[in-house]
Motif scaffolding. Structure first.
Motif, mmCIF file in Angstrom:
data_model
loop_
_atom_site.group_PDB
_atom_site.id
_atom_site.type_symbol
_atom_site.label_atom_id
_atom_site.label_comp_id
_atom_site.label_asym_id
_atom_site.label_seq_id
_atom_site.Cartn_x
_atom_site.Cartn_y
_atom_site.Cartn_z
ATOM 1 N N UNK A 147 0.799 -1.171 0.095
ATOM 2 C CA UNK A 147 -0.012 0.185 0.003
ATOM 3 C C UNK A 147 0.855 1.427 0.109
ATOM 4 N N UNK A 148 1.878 1.227 0.851
ATOM 5 C CA UNK A 148 2.791 2.460 0.785
ATOM 6 C C UNK A 148 4.180 2.224 0.092
ATOM 7 N N UNK A 149 4.396 1.373 -0.626
ATOM 8 C CA UNK A 149 5.587 1.382 -1.553
ATOM 9 C C UNK A 149 6.747 1.419 -1.017
ATOM 10 N N UNK A 150 6.713 0.740 0.329
ATOM 11 C CA UNK A 150 8.007 0.212 0.909
ATOM 12 C C UNK A 150 8.718 -0.730 0.312
ATOM 13 N N UNK A 151 10.020 -0.900 0.338
ATOM 14 C CA UNK A 151 10.502 -1.952 -0.475
ATOM 15 C C UNK A 151 11.526 -2.862 0.507
ATOM 16 N N UNK A 152 11.603 -4.160 0.114
ATOM 17 C CA UNK A 152 12.434 -5.116 0.903
ATOM 18 C C UNK A 152 13.898 -4.835 0.379
ATOM 19 N N UNK A 153 14.842 -4.754 1.390
ATOM 20 C CA UNK A 153 16.162 -4.572 1.156
ATOM 21 C C UNK A 153 17.169 -5.651 1.593
ATOM 22 N N UNK A 154 16.498 -6.885 1.632
ATOM 23 C CA UNK A 154 17.178 -8.042 2.265
ATOM 24 C C UNK A 154 17.680 -7.796 3.676
ATOM 25 N N UNK A 204 15.010 -13.353 27.728
ATOM 26 C CA UNK A 204 14.555 -14.081 26.697
ATOM 27 C C UNK A 204 13.774 -13.575 25.536
ATOM 28 N N UNK A 205 14.173 -12.380 25.190
ATOM 29 C CA UNK A 205 13.677 -11.603 23.981
ATOM 30 C C UNK A 205 14.036 -12.187 22.889
ATOM 31 N N UNK A 206 13.159 -12.173 22.105
ATOM 32 C CA UNK A 206 13.221 -12.806 20.788
ATOM 33 C C UNK A 206 12.437 -11.945 19.648
ATOM 34 N N UNK A 207 13.116 -11.399 18.667
ATOM 35 C CA UNK A 207 12.243 -10.552 17.689
ATOM 36 C C UNK A 207 12.662 -11.181 16.345
ATOM 37 N N UNK A 208 11.545 -10.903 15.508
ATOM 38 C CA UNK A 208 11.562 -11.101 14.252
ATOM 39 C C UNK A 208 11.063 -10.026 13.305
ATOM 40 N N UNK A 209 11.403 -9.857 12.117
ATOM 41 C CA UNK A 209 10.973 -8.633 11.235
ATOM 42 C C UNK A 209 11.842 -8.319 10.091
ATOM 43 N N UNK A 210 11.689 -7.172 9.973
ATOM 44 C CA UNK A 210 12.357 -6.556 8.621
ATOM 45 C C UNK A 210 12.537 -5.209 8.521
ATOM 46 N N UNK A 211 13.730 -4.614 7.879
ATOM 47 C CA UNK A 211 13.587 -3.496 7.693
ATOM 48 C C UNK A 211 13.182 -3.184 6.259
ATOM 49 N N UNK A 212 12.305 -2.417 5.974
ATOM 50 C CA UNK A 212 11.890 -1.787 4.570
ATOM 51 C C UNK A 212 12.323 -0.364 4.180
ATOM 52 N N UNK A 213 12.875 -0.156 3.062
ATOM 53 C CA UNK A 213 13.306 0.972 2.306
ATOM 54 C C UNK A 213 12.176 2.100 2.285
ATOM 55 N N UNK A 214 12.138 2.923 2.756
ATOM 56 C CA UNK A 214 10.983 3.962 2.778
ATOM 57 C C UNK A 214 11.007 4.388 1.266
ATOM 58 N N UNK A 215 9.899 4.796 0.598
ATOM 59 C CA UNK A 215 9.766 5.467 -0.883
ATOM 60 C C UNK A 215 10.508 6.762 -0.787
ATOM 61 N N UNK A 216 11.180 6.971 -1.887
ATOM 62 C CA UNK A 216 11.621 8.015 -2.394
ATOM 63 C C UNK A 216 13.096 8.158 -1.961
ATOM 64 N N UNK A 217 13.864 7.060 -1.449
ATOM 65 C CA UNK A 217 15.310 6.937 -0.691
ATOM 66 C C UNK A 217 15.959 5.986 -1.582
#
Length: 154
Positions: A25-32, A50-63
């Motif tokens: 929807x907001x045109x962010x991109x995966x950057x591996x 015991x913290x455990x986090x999962x996720x991803x960094x997305x490149x913001x549109x226009x950068x």
């Protein structure tokens, strides 16, 4: 001396769902830059055991591919959420400039988001007009959509 803005983090109930929303929807991109993090260092950083986090960094549109990013993570153990309100202390919203606020809002609504207030048009100095609306992503995080245009002199 290095000093630059790097990322904003959203803690999601369902990181995969929210990552897909921001990409579609907001045109962010995966950057591996996916993350699956745990260990003593993370416990020390977060003050959680015991913290455990999962996720991803997305490149913001226009950068360019370097930064800044939107970091969307989920913790294995989550606190109860507090509803987002535009006037709550802390980070209130993230903003995206778009060509067409109404079209982008329709995409947000179609993808499970909602609105906070009404669509408004505001006159600014130097013959500039802006269209704004506050919306929410599927988990209730507030997003500002804005579109700017030059208006003819009167």
């Amino acid at each position: 001396m290095l000093f630059r803005y790097v990322h904003t983090n959203i803690i999601a109930k369902d990181a995969r769902l929210l990552i897909d929303f921001y990409k579609k929807v907001l045109h962010c991109k995966s950057i591996s830059e996916s993350r699956d993090l745990s260990g003593e260092w993370l416990d020390q950083l977060t003050s959680l055991n015991g913290a455990h986090i999962r996720g991803e960094h997305l490149l913001l549109p226009g950068y360019e591919d370097a930064h800044p990013t939107l970091e969307i993570f989920s913790y294995d153990e989550m606190k109860q959420s507090v509803s987002a309100e535009i006037n709550r202390p802390g980070i209130a919203h993230i903003a995206f400039e778009v060509d067409d606020v109404e079209t982008t809002l329709a995409e947000i609504l179609k993808a499970g988001g909602s609105t906070v207030g009404e669509l408004v048009t505001a006159e600014y100095p130097n013959n500039r007009t802006a269209v704004f609306i506050y919306a929410q992503d599927p988990e209730g995080n507030i997003i500002e959509l804005q579109s700017w245009m030059q208006t003819p002199e009167r």
